[in-house]
Write a protein that holds these residues in place. Structure first.
Motif, PDB file in Angstrom:
ATOM      1  N   ARG A  92      43.832  43.569  42.177  1.00  0.00           N
ATOM      2  CA  ARG A  92      42.545  43.277  41.493  1.00  0.00           C
ATOM      3  C   ARG A  92      41.538  43.320  42.859  1.00  0.00           C
ATOM      4  NH1 ARG A  92      44.738  38.900  38.790  1.00  0.00           N
ATOM      5  NH2 ARG A  92      44.206  37.465  40.454  1.00  0.00           N
ATOM      6  N   HIS A 102      52.317  42.152  35.587  1.00  0.00           N
ATOM      7  CA  HIS A 102      51.945  41.741  34.533  1.00  0.00           C
ATOM      8  C   HIS A 102      53.153  41.706  33.357  1.00  0.00           C
ATOM      9  CE1 HIS A 102      50.304  41.311  30.328  1.00  0.00           C
ATOM     10  NE2 HIS A 102      49.445  40.720  30.935  1.00  0.00           N
ATOM     11  N   ASP A 103      53.936  42.694  33.559  1.00  0.00           N
ATOM     12  CA  ASP A 103      55.050  42.814  32.616  1.00  0.00           C
ATOM     13  C   ASP A 103      56.180  41.907  33.196  1.00  0.00           C
ATOM     14  OD1 ASP A 103      53.686  44.420  31.116  1.00  0.00           O
ATOM     15  OD2 ASP A 103      54.844  46.293  31.875  1.00  0.00           O
ATOM     16  N   LEU A 113      49.391  40.802  41.603  1.00  0.00           N
ATOM     17  CA  LEU A 113      48.046  40.944  40.594  1.00  0.00           C
ATOM     18  C   LEU A 113      46.987  40.615  41.370  1.00  0.00           C
ATOM     19  CD1 LEU A 113      49.580  39.008  37.573  1.00  0.00           C
ATOM     20  CD2 LEU A 113      49.150  41.574  37.709  1.00  0.00           C
ATOM     21  N   ARG A 146      55.975  38.983  34.126  1.00  0.00           N
ATOM     22  CA  ARG A 146      55.588  37.365  33.918  1.00  0.00           C
ATOM     23  C   ARG A 146      56.279  36.765  32.692  1.00  0.00           C
ATOM     24  NH1 ARG A 146      49.173  36.195  34.915  1.00  0.00           N
ATOM     25  NH2 ARG A 146      49.392  35.620  36.993  1.00  0.00           N
ATOM     26  N   THR A 147      56.723  37.643  31.719  1.00  0.00           N
ATOM     27  CA  THR A 147      57.108  37.219  30.447  1.00  0.00           C
ATOM     28  C   THR A 147      58.486  36.792  30.869  1.00  0.00           C
ATOM     29  OG1 THR A 147      55.848  38.338  29.060  1.00  0.00           O
ATOM     30  CG2 THR A 147      57.705  37.709  28.106  1.00  0.00           C
ATOM     31  N   SER A 159      52.048  36.678  41.189  1.00  0.00           N
ATOM     32  CA  SER A 159      50.823  36.407  41.206  1.00  0.00           C
ATOM     33  C   SER A 159      50.002  36.950  42.293  1.00  0.00           C
ATOM     34  CB  SER A 159      50.770  35.007  41.256  1.00  0.00           C
ATOM     35  OG  SER A 159      51.217  34.275  40.134  1.00  0.00           O
ATOM     36  N   THR A 192      49.579  46.445  39.089  1.00  0.00           N
ATOM     37  CA  THR A 192      49.230  45.487  38.300  1.00  0.00           C
ATOM     38  C   THR A 192      50.131  45.346  36.783  1.00  0.00           C
ATOM     39  OG1 THR A 192      47.415  46.781  37.348  1.00  0.00           O
ATOM     40  CG2 THR A 192      46.813  45.227  39.080  1.00  0.00           C
ATOM     41  N   ALA A 193      50.447  46.651  36.474  1.00  0.00           N
ATOM     42  CA  ALA A 193      51.159  46.599  35.242  1.00  0.00           C
ATOM     43  C   ALA A 193      52.564  46.074  35.434  1.00  0.00           C
ATOM     44  CB  ALA A 193      51.135  48.081  34.651  1.00  0.00           C
TER      45      ALA A 193
END
Length: 259
Positions: free
Chosen positions: A94, A50-51, A90, A53-54, A87, A46-47
């Motif tokens: 989850r 998430h990272d 992630l 996405r930017t 997506s 997940t890290a």
């Protein structure tokens, strides 16, 4: 058995005769290490997702300044695909960490809802989506949100690649050797009339990010996580899932769930 069904199952007692107490402590230590390994893997997954996405967002903004229309469209298409994969990653993370409680669930009604939603999304083939025969009333203990996602992934795959889906829900029966441990189980058959899969790919398709050769295009390819997510959820409920080819063509997904 409890640990196999739920990685967060309560620890074994560490008392009794010396050999039993030592075995209990060793088992609990092993279970703790397994939980830590799974947690670390999920956090890493997940890290990373998430990272990413930017920079994807920045690249999309910069792509808008490309003057060549065809080149800009190709850049944006690749970035959309990458964003979809992030997506899904992630969501996969989850799912493995979710602590949804178990509850009583009307499996027949859940399947009907999934099929109705699939028919609404594909009105042109709605007649090819439904139960193969009148289903029995089946109630199980499960995690409702997780199970719906798993079964929905399977139905969506059948509709996408088989242009329709027929579901068969079998009445509960005593489990057999090699399935579970003496409980009552029910079986769901999710079948389509698509091309099926090469025999050597039937097990490999459950691996994350693996896609069939015929689905590696942007229109239908997905991310290759749907079956991995479905199996994680179903295994977490103490059930099982298998893929098999139908004759003369088509794919059959066999889901076994503990009642």
């Amino acid at each position: 058995e409890a640990l196999g069904r739920d990685v967060n199952a309560p620890p074994l007692p560490e008392d009794g005769p010396l050999e039993i107490a030592r075995a209990g402590r060793a088992f609990n230590t092993m279970a703790s290490r397994i939980r830590r390994f799974l947690t670390d893997r999920t956090l890493l997954l997940t890290a990373i997702g998430h990272d990413l996405r930017t920079p994807i967002t920045r690249l999309k903004l910069r792509s808008e300044f490309i003057e060549d229309d065809d080149l800009r469209a190709k850049f944006l298409m690749d970035l959309d695909e990458l964003e979809s994969m992030v997506s899904a990653t992630l969501a996969f993370g989850r799912d493995t960490s979710r602590r949804e409680p178990m509850g009583k669930l009307d499996l027949t009604a859940l399947l009907q809802t999934i099929l109705d939603e699939a028919a609404e999304m594909h009105p042109d083939i709605a007649d090819a989506i439904g139960f193969r025969a009148e289903p029995p009333a089946v109630t199980i203990h499960a995690r409702p949100v997780g199970l719906k996602r798993a079964l929905n992934n399977l139905v969506v795959n059948a509709v996408t690649y088989g242009h329709g889906v027929r579901v068969t829900l079998l009445p509960p029966r005593p489990s057999e050797a090699g399935e579970t441990r003496g409980e009552m189980v029910t079986t769901i058959l999710i079948e389509d009339d698509g091309p099926g899969l090469p025999p050597e790919d039937l097990e490999r398709m459950f691996e994350p990010f693996v896609r069939a050769e015929s689905s590696r295009n942007r229109e239908t390819g997905g991310t290759g996580l749907g079956l991995a997510i479905a199996r994680n959820i179903i295994w977490g409920l103490g059930g099982d899932i298998r893929l098999g080819n139908r004759a003369p063509h088509g794919l059959r997904v066999t889901v076994t769930l503990v009642c």
